[in-house]
Scaffold this motif. Sequence first.
Motif, PDB file in Angstrom:
ATOM      1  N   GLY A  19       1.332-108.740  49.627  1.00  0.00           N
ATOM      2  CA  GLY A  19      -0.109-108.925  49.556  1.00  0.00           C
ATOM      3  C   GLY A  19      -0.514-109.754  48.349  1.00  0.00           C
ATOM      4  O   GLY A  19      -1.349-110.661  48.457  1.00  0.00           O
ATOM      5  N   GLY A  23      -2.232-113.407  48.402  1.00  0.00           N
ATOM      6  CA  GLY A  23      -3.507-113.607  47.719  1.00  0.00           C
ATOM      7  C   GLY A  23      -3.465-114.703  46.680  1.00  0.00           C
ATOM      8  O   GLY A  23      -4.499-115.309  46.363  1.00  0.00           O
ATOM      9  N   LYS A  72      -5.976-114.894  54.049  1.00  0.00           N
ATOM     10  CA  LYS A  72      -4.836-114.292  53.346  1.00  0.00           C
ATOM     11  C   LYS A  72      -5.065-112.798  53.122  1.00  0.00           C
ATOM     12  O   LYS A  72      -4.110-112.013  53.131  1.00  0.00           O
ATOM     13  N   GLY A  73      -6.327-112.382  52.970  1.00  0.00           N
ATOM     14  CA  GLY A  73      -6.627-110.955  52.897  1.00  0.00           C
ATOM     15  C   GLY A  73      -6.363-110.269  54.221  1.00  0.00           C
ATOM     16  O   GLY A  73      -5.819-109.151  54.262  1.00  0.00           O
ATOM     17  N   GLY A  95      -4.345-104.577  50.496  1.00  0.00           N
ATOM     18  CA  GLY A  95      -5.587-105.343  50.414  1.00  0.00           C
ATOM     19  C   GLY A  95      -6.013-105.571  48.977  1.00  0.00           C
ATOM     20  O   GLY A  95      -6.428-106.674  48.601  1.00  0.00           O
ATOM     21  N   ALA A  98      -3.788-108.247  47.455  1.00  0.00           N
ATOM     22  CA  ALA A  98      -4.177-109.602  47.873  1.00  0.00           C
ATOM     23  C   ALA A  98      -5.408-110.063  47.106  1.00  0.00           C
ATOM     24  O   ALA A  98      -5.505-111.227  46.688  1.00  0.00           O
ATOM     25  N   PHE A  99      -6.341-109.153  46.917  1.00  0.00           N
ATOM     26  CA  PHE A  99      -7.557-109.466  46.166  1.00  0.00           C
ATOM     27  C   PHE A  99      -7.211-109.825  44.720  1.00  0.00           C
ATOM     28  O   PHE A  99      -7.710-110.811  44.169  1.00  0.00           O
ATOM     29  N   HIS A 102      -5.710-113.293  44.433  1.00  0.00           N
ATOM     30  CA  HIS A 102      -6.677-114.389  44.421  1.00  0.00           C
ATOM     31  C   HIS A 102      -7.322-114.536  43.048  1.00  0.00           C
ATOM     32  O   HIS A 102      -7.511-115.646  42.560  1.00  0.00           O
ATOM     33  N   GLY A 115     -13.014-114.145  44.301  1.00  0.00           N
ATOM     34  CA  GLY A 115     -12.582-113.143  45.266  1.00  0.00           C
ATOM     35  C   GLY A 115     -13.498-112.824  46.424  1.00  0.00           C
ATOM     36  O   GLY A 115     -13.184-111.930  47.213  1.00  0.00           O
ATOM     37  N   THR A 118     -11.911-113.450  49.996  1.00  0.00           N
ATOM     38  CA  THR A 118     -10.798-112.521  50.178  1.00  0.00           C
ATOM     39  C   THR A 118     -11.311-111.097  50.333  1.00  0.00           C
ATOM     40  O   THR A 118     -10.775-110.304  51.114  1.00  0.00           O
ATOM     41  N   VAL A 122     -10.334-108.849  53.536  1.00  0.00           N
ATOM     42  CA  VAL A 122      -9.725-107.527  53.395  1.00  0.00           C
ATOM     43  C   VAL A 122     -10.565-106.471  54.105  1.00  0.00           C
ATOM     44  O   VAL A 122     -10.041-105.641  54.865  1.00  0.00           O
TER      45      VAL A 122
END
Length: 216
Positions: A19, A23, A72-73, A95, A98-99, A102, A115, A118, A122
Amino acid sequence: MESLASAVYLTLAIAVVGGYLLGSIPFGLIATRLGGAGDIRKIGSGNIGATNVLRSGRKDLALITLLGDGGKGVVAVLLARYLTHGNPTVIALAGGAAFLGHLFPVWLKFKGGKGVATFYGVLLSACWPVGVLAAVTWLAMAALFRISSLAALTAAVLAAPFAIATDQPHALIGLAIFMAILIFIRHRENIARLLKGEEPKIGKKKPAEPASAEAP
């Protein structure tokens, strides 16, 4: 038992590390460079997100950035969902990772975006009712005030109440709170400009700021 524990840890590591790496992909920077718009970090606020890409005058590149940053999220959450058959805690961790990726991408020396896209990606994939409500909030605020940051901040602060109202698992409520806090931190310069009435409206080009004024 040891093999089961190892499998659990491996799954968790794949979800979280995967993740974060997803991100970290800087779609705004990639899109503007490949699209011939130059280095987005030298345009407007210097941010790598879709709102700043729009200030380059390239709506196509801004759309690509928006879809990439949101996507990507989505992929990070769907990967966690697949690996764990829908475990909300692992989904929330993936999630959130990934955040964070970013905001603090390893490829750009941990200097990333704010963010928002993203955040929506998510939410829409982890708990779609919350994502839809947050997106509707953004659209309504953007239509009323034409200020992207104000719309994003309003949606972020309402995400956790939306999660509670739609009876989401505690892990996903925590994820909404976590992302909202970081969005407010990353938008601290925007908040200062909002209070002064100086925040630019959607689509308006903005002069480049000193590097110390706002992180790219």
